[in-house]
Scaffold this active site. Structure first.
Site, PDB file in Angstrom:
ATOM      1  CG  ASN A 182      59.515   2.113 -32.492  1.00 52.08           C
ATOM      2  OD1 ASN A 182      59.295   1.001 -32.998  1.00 52.08           O
ATOM      3  ND2 ASN A 182      59.407   3.245 -33.156  1.00 52.08           N
ATOM      4  NE  ARG A 210      55.374   2.945 -34.519  1.00 53.52           N
ATOM      5  CZ  ARG A 210      56.062   2.942 -35.654  1.00 53.52           C
ATOM      6  NH1 ARG A 210      57.358   2.763 -35.645  1.00 53.52           N
ATOM      7  NH2 ARG A 210      55.461   3.138 -36.793  1.00 53.52           N
ATOM      8  CG  HIS A 215      53.584   6.533 -40.197  1.00 53.67           C
ATOM      9  ND1 HIS A 215      53.853   6.723 -41.530  1.00 53.67           N
ATOM     10  CD2 HIS A 215      54.674   5.932 -39.687  1.00 53.67           C
ATOM     11  CE1 HIS A 215      55.052   6.236 -41.828  1.00 53.67           C
ATOM     12  NE2 HIS A 215      55.581   5.742 -40.710  1.00 53.67           N
ATOM     13  CD  GLU A 272      55.834   8.141 -34.823  1.00 51.86           C
ATOM     14  OE1 GLU A 272      57.003   8.489 -35.085  1.00 51.86           O
ATOM     15  OE2 GLU A 272      55.249   7.241 -35.431  1.00 51.86           O
TER      16      GLU A 272
END
Ligand code: ADP
Length: 380
Positions: free
Chosen positions: A9, A73, A162, A366
């Site tokens: 990320n 991500r 999100h 996540e």
């Protein structure tokens, strides 16, 4: 499939990494490289190397990890890309083209992707988009009431963000209450530094608070969330602020920090206890907005079977949860004070047994969701 996934990320100043075995849901190693560009770590190439070093220091050498994929991500997939997608040069070019839609998020994600592809050229790299879950929002929720031709030409719609968290948490919540996700009307409140709410009916989102960009909706750590769209024009025309300055203000020096001078809720509570009126106001504005969204989503859904709090604030801040739902017994929502204030970290119920709506705290993950999406794609 055995094997693990490296999940990255990449933000502008930080790189979060995790190695996960999706099958066993094991977090093998994780960490964060911070302050990229500020000294020791000069750029994303060095950040990635630093991540590998941290992994080696933890006894997890890259070549011993049995990696099967790298998951990235990516915040914005634009109008066309939303499924988890194998990364090739064409996809990199497309994400680059979408950068105007997410100027703060997509460029650093691309840097992370480029460096990781160089460092690990033999592994499949997969982009997992934050917008995916909300791609099929009903048109009434996705459409802004602005000039239709302009909106279409410039791809302006509610995208939502999100999404990986909202989807994962709503599925975990359904599992927790032991009901199929298809049978539940849910509200998910993802309250971290960024914050967003979603209304989910039968597993499909019917609305979410973030929009074209992650700036809309709830009050956040440093972002304003909803404001009168006239404010930027007023600042531009009358205060003579430039577009960049206005954007910077709304993204970085607004929200809880802009009002209360603090971004971390632990510190904010401390300031309030010390009698700091700005911190108090920041908290009150935050809660007010949150309650407005909860009310709006109760109206959209008719009722909520489950309301779930997640992310840094949602998982840890009992005061926020209590104040968000206070006085809603007539709506069928009653918290149990003792359950709410328990320091437990696992998924748990915080509503009273008499509450018609079940209120949960569910830790988001996540990274695990991204790792699962990667193995699913690589296997099929
Ligand atoms: P991000 O959006 O960066 O992923 P997180 O979901 O990790 O953010 O949330 C970070 C925020 O969570 C912190 O800024 C802080 O306000 C809040 N937070 C973390 N731990 C606690 C705690 N124990 N009590 C209250 N708030 C907390």
């Amino acid at each position: 499939m055995a094997g693990s996934v490296l999940v990255l990320n990449s933000g502008s100043s930080s790189l979060k990494f995790a190695v996960i075995e999706p099958d066993s849901e094991t977090m093998v190693v994780d960490g964060i490289v911070e302050r990229i560009g500020e000294g020791q770590v000069r750029d994303h190439a060095e950040a990635l190397q630093s991540a590998f070093d941290q992994m080696a220091d933890a006894g997890k050498r890259l070549d011993e990890l049995d990696l099967v994929a790298v998951g990235h991500r990516v915040v914005h997939g634009g109008p066309d890309i939303y499924e988890p997608t194998l990364i090739d040069d064409a996809l990199v070019a497309r994400i680059d083209e979408l950068s105007p839609l997410a100027p703060l998020h997509n460029p650093p994600a691309l840097l992370g992707i480029q460096e990781a592809r160089k460092a690990l050229p033999d592994l499949p790299h997969v982009a997992v988009f934050d917008t995916a879950f909300f791609h099929d929002l009903p048109a009434a929720a996705a459409t802004y009431a602005i000039d239709r031709d302009i909106a279409e030409r410039w791809h302006i719609r509610r995208y939502g963000f999100h999404g990986t968290s909202h989807e994962y948490v709503s599925q975990q919540a359904a599992a927790f209450v032991g009901a199929p996700v298809e049978s539940l009307r849910q509200i998910v409140l993802h309250l971290g530094n960024g914050a967003s709410a979603s209304a989910i009916d039968g597993g499909r989102p019917v609305d979410t608070s973030m929009g074209l960009t992650p700036m809309e909706g709830l009050v956040m750590g440093t972002r304003s969330g909803d404001i009168d769209p006239g404010i930027p024009f007023y600042l531009w025309r009358t205060a003579k602020m430039g577009v960049e300055d206005i954007e910077e203000m709304l993204n970085r020096s607004s929200g809880v920090r802009g009002l209360g001078g603090e971004v971390d809720f632990r510190v904010l509570h401390q300031c309030i206890d010390d009698g700091d009126a700005s911190a108090r106001l920041a908290y009150d504005v935050y809660i007010h907005r949150l309650r407005k969204y909860i009310g709006a989503y109760l109206a959209l859904l008719g009722t909520a079977d489950v309301i779930t709090f997640t992310a840094g604030v949602g998982e840890n801040d009992a005061a926020v949860r209590g104040d968000a739902l206070r006085g809603m017994a007539p709506l069928g929502i009653e918290l149990d004070e003792e359950r709410n204030s328990s320091p437990e970290k696992k998924a748990r119920r915080i509503s009273a047994d008499s509450s018609r709506t079940t209120v949960l705290v569910v830790p988001t993950d996540e990274e695990l969701a991204i790792a699962r999406a990667c193995t699913h794609l690589v296997e099929h």
